[in-house]
Motif scaffolding. Sequence first.
Motif, mmCIF file in Angstrom:
data_model
loop_
_atom_site.group_PDB
_atom_site.id
_atom_site.type_symbol
_atom_site.label_atom_id
_atom_site.label_comp_id
_atom_site.label_asym_id
_atom_site.label_seq_id
_atom_site.Cartn_x
_atom_site.Cartn_y
_atom_site.Cartn_z
ATOM 1 N N LEU A 146 4.102 12.714 5.643
ATOM 2 C CA LEU A 146 3.682 11.703 4.678
ATOM 3 C C LEU A 146 2.165 11.635 4.626
ATOM 4 C CD1 LEU A 146 6.125 8.772 5.621
ATOM 5 C CD2 LEU A 146 6.528 10.719 4.095
ATOM 6 N N SER A 147 1.635 11.387 3.452
ATOM 7 C CA SER A 147 0.196 11.227 3.267
ATOM 8 C C SER A 147 -0.094 9.763 2.956
ATOM 9 C CB SER A 147 -0.301 12.120 2.122
ATOM 10 O OG SER A 147 -1.683 11.928 1.897
ATOM 11 N N LEU A 148 -0.789 9.086 3.886
ATOM 12 C CA LEU A 148 -1.064 7.664 3.741
ATOM 13 C C LEU A 148 -2.564 7.412 3.653
ATOM 14 C CD1 LEU A 148 1.356 6.089 6.403
ATOM 15 C CD2 LEU A 148 1.852 6.749 4.043
ATOM 16 N N THR A 149 -2.930 6.335 2.972
ATOM 17 C CA THR A 149 -4.322 5.890 2.980
ATOM 18 C C THR A 149 -4.618 5.264 4.342
ATOM 19 O OG1 THR A 149 -3.822 3.664 2.205
ATOM 20 C CG2 THR A 149 -4.128 5.384 0.515
ATOM 21 N N HIS A 158 -0.168 -3.038 -0.918
ATOM 22 C CA HIS A 158 -0.144 -2.010 0.125
ATOM 23 C C HIS A 158 1.262 -1.824 0.689
ATOM 24 C CE1 HIS A 158 -4.573 -2.317 0.104
ATOM 25 N NE2 HIS A 158 -4.543 -1.140 0.705
ATOM 26 N N ILE A 159 1.989 -2.906 0.887
ATOM 27 C CA ILE A 159 3.368 -2.791 1.382
ATOM 28 C C ILE A 159 4.232 -2.045 0.363
ATOM 29 C CG2 ILE A 159 5.467 -4.088 1.868
ATOM 30 C CD1 ILE A 159 3.662 -4.116 4.228
ATOM 31 N N SER A 160 4.050 -2.362 -0.910
ATOM 32 C CA SER A 160 4.819 -1.694 -1.960
ATOM 33 C C SER A 160 4.532 -0.190 -1.980
ATOM 34 C CB SER A 160 4.494 -2.318 -3.320
ATOM 35 O OG SER A 160 5.185 -1.650 -4.353
ATOM 36 N N ASN A 161 3.241 0.165 -1.890
ATOM 37 C CA ASN A 161 2.881 1.586 -1.872
ATOM 38 C C ASN A 161 3.413 2.276 -0.626
ATOM 39 O OD1 ASN A 161 1.511 1.313 -4.300
ATOM 40 N ND2 ASN A 161 -0.485 0.979 -3.329
ATOM 41 N N LEU A 162 3.330 1.584 0.503
ATOM 42 C CA LEU A 162 3.829 2.153 1.756
ATOM 43 C C LEU A 162 5.340 2.343 1.701
ATOM 44 C CD1 LEU A 162 3.131 3.012 4.657
ATOM 45 C CD2 LEU A 162 3.409 0.625 5.352
ATOM 46 N N ARG A 163 6.033 1.377 1.134
ATOM 47 C CA ARG A 163 7.493 1.472 1.038
ATOM 48 C C ARG A 163 7.906 2.653 0.158
ATOM 49 N NH1 ARG A 163 8.906 -3.793 0.066
ATOM 50 N NH2 ARG A 163 9.934 -4.206 2.050
ATOM 51 N N ARG A 197 -2.642 11.355 14.146
ATOM 52 C CA ARG A 197 -2.448 10.488 12.977
ATOM 53 C C ARG A 197 -1.496 11.133 11.962
ATOM 54 N NH1 ARG A 197 -6.284 6.314 12.715
ATOM 55 N NH2 ARG A 197 -6.117 6.148 10.456
ATOM 56 N N ARG A 198 -0.602 11.987 12.434
ATOM 57 C CA ARG A 198 0.383 12.650 11.585
ATOM 58 C C ARG A 198 1.649 11.805 11.528
ATOM 59 N NH1 ARG A 198 4.508 16.729 12.086
ATOM 60 N NH2 ARG A 198 4.508 18.146 10.289
ATOM 61 N N ILE A 199 2.168 11.591 10.306
ATOM 62 C CA ILE A 199 3.371 10.801 10.114
ATOM 63 C C ILE A 199 4.403 11.650 9.393
ATOM 64 C CG2 ILE A 199 4.342 8.669 9.168
ATOM 65 C CD1 ILE A 199 0.752 8.662 8.991
ATOM 66 N N THR A 200 5.647 11.633 9.884
ATOM 67 C CA THR A 200 6.724 12.352 9.212
ATOM 68 C C THR A 200 7.925 11.437 9.057
ATOM 69 O OG1 THR A 200 7.593 13.225 11.298
ATOM 70 C CG2 THR A 200 6.002 14.601 10.105
ATOM 71 N N ARG A 201 8.686 11.677 8.019
ATOM 72 C CA ARG A 201 9.973 10.991 7.820
ATOM 73 C C ARG A 201 11.005 12.073 7.545
ATOM 74 N NH1 ARG A 201 12.694 6.138 5.546
ATOM 75 N NH2 ARG A 201 14.705 6.443 6.606
#
Length: 224
Positions: A144-147, A189-194, A135-139
């Motif tokens: 990145l730390s996501l809810t 949620h989309i705004s926070n994710l973006r 569940r690790r995400i990188t850009r």
Amino acid sequence: MVEDDRKAAGLLARGLCEEGFRVDTVHSAEDAEQRNFHTEYGLIILDWRLPGKEGLAFCAELRNRQIGTPVLMLTARDALTDRVRGLNTGADDYLTKPFAFEELLARVRALLRRAEPARPALLAVGDLVLDPRSRRITRGGRQLSLTPKEYAILELLLRRAGEVVSRTQLAEQIWRTGLIALDNLIDVHISNLRRKVDPPGVPPLIRTVRGCGFSLAANGDGSP
């Protein structure tokens, strides 16, 4: 999940989602035929008795099309000959109704573990990478730390990269409910994710398709 009993399908899907799975539900083999089983799904839960085309015939067609996605067959048929017939047709496991949810969950996990080596390890678009196992995400190499909800939305967008995911699909698959009263919540949620995925200075990946939904692609313009 291909199950014509809508109440049973809803209960099973809700239970699996609570265990961390993403579940799409259809109620006939004809609807299931529109899905991309080559890349989108790790497991098919398939009811034997369906309106129109039976689950057994649908399973046989999947194998004839060289689709190897594991199939867990659900049925009220408990005769040995029926179990053998189901397995010989291409089902990977067989669960007789009625069953305990805990047994279904154990069989789902076992089938997914068995199929794991053949599944893509990472989901990626451009320099955005999601590892479903950790569940690790990188850009661009930055983690990145996501809810949990942001993660679920991003995983869905990545699995359907290049396609438009509607607000209704987000409501049903992430929140397991209809769109009513969720429209503004989805926007938040989309705004926070973006903000996390597409910070200033990097090419935007998340795109809003007005009147349709959202998509994620390397050439996305990120327009709100």
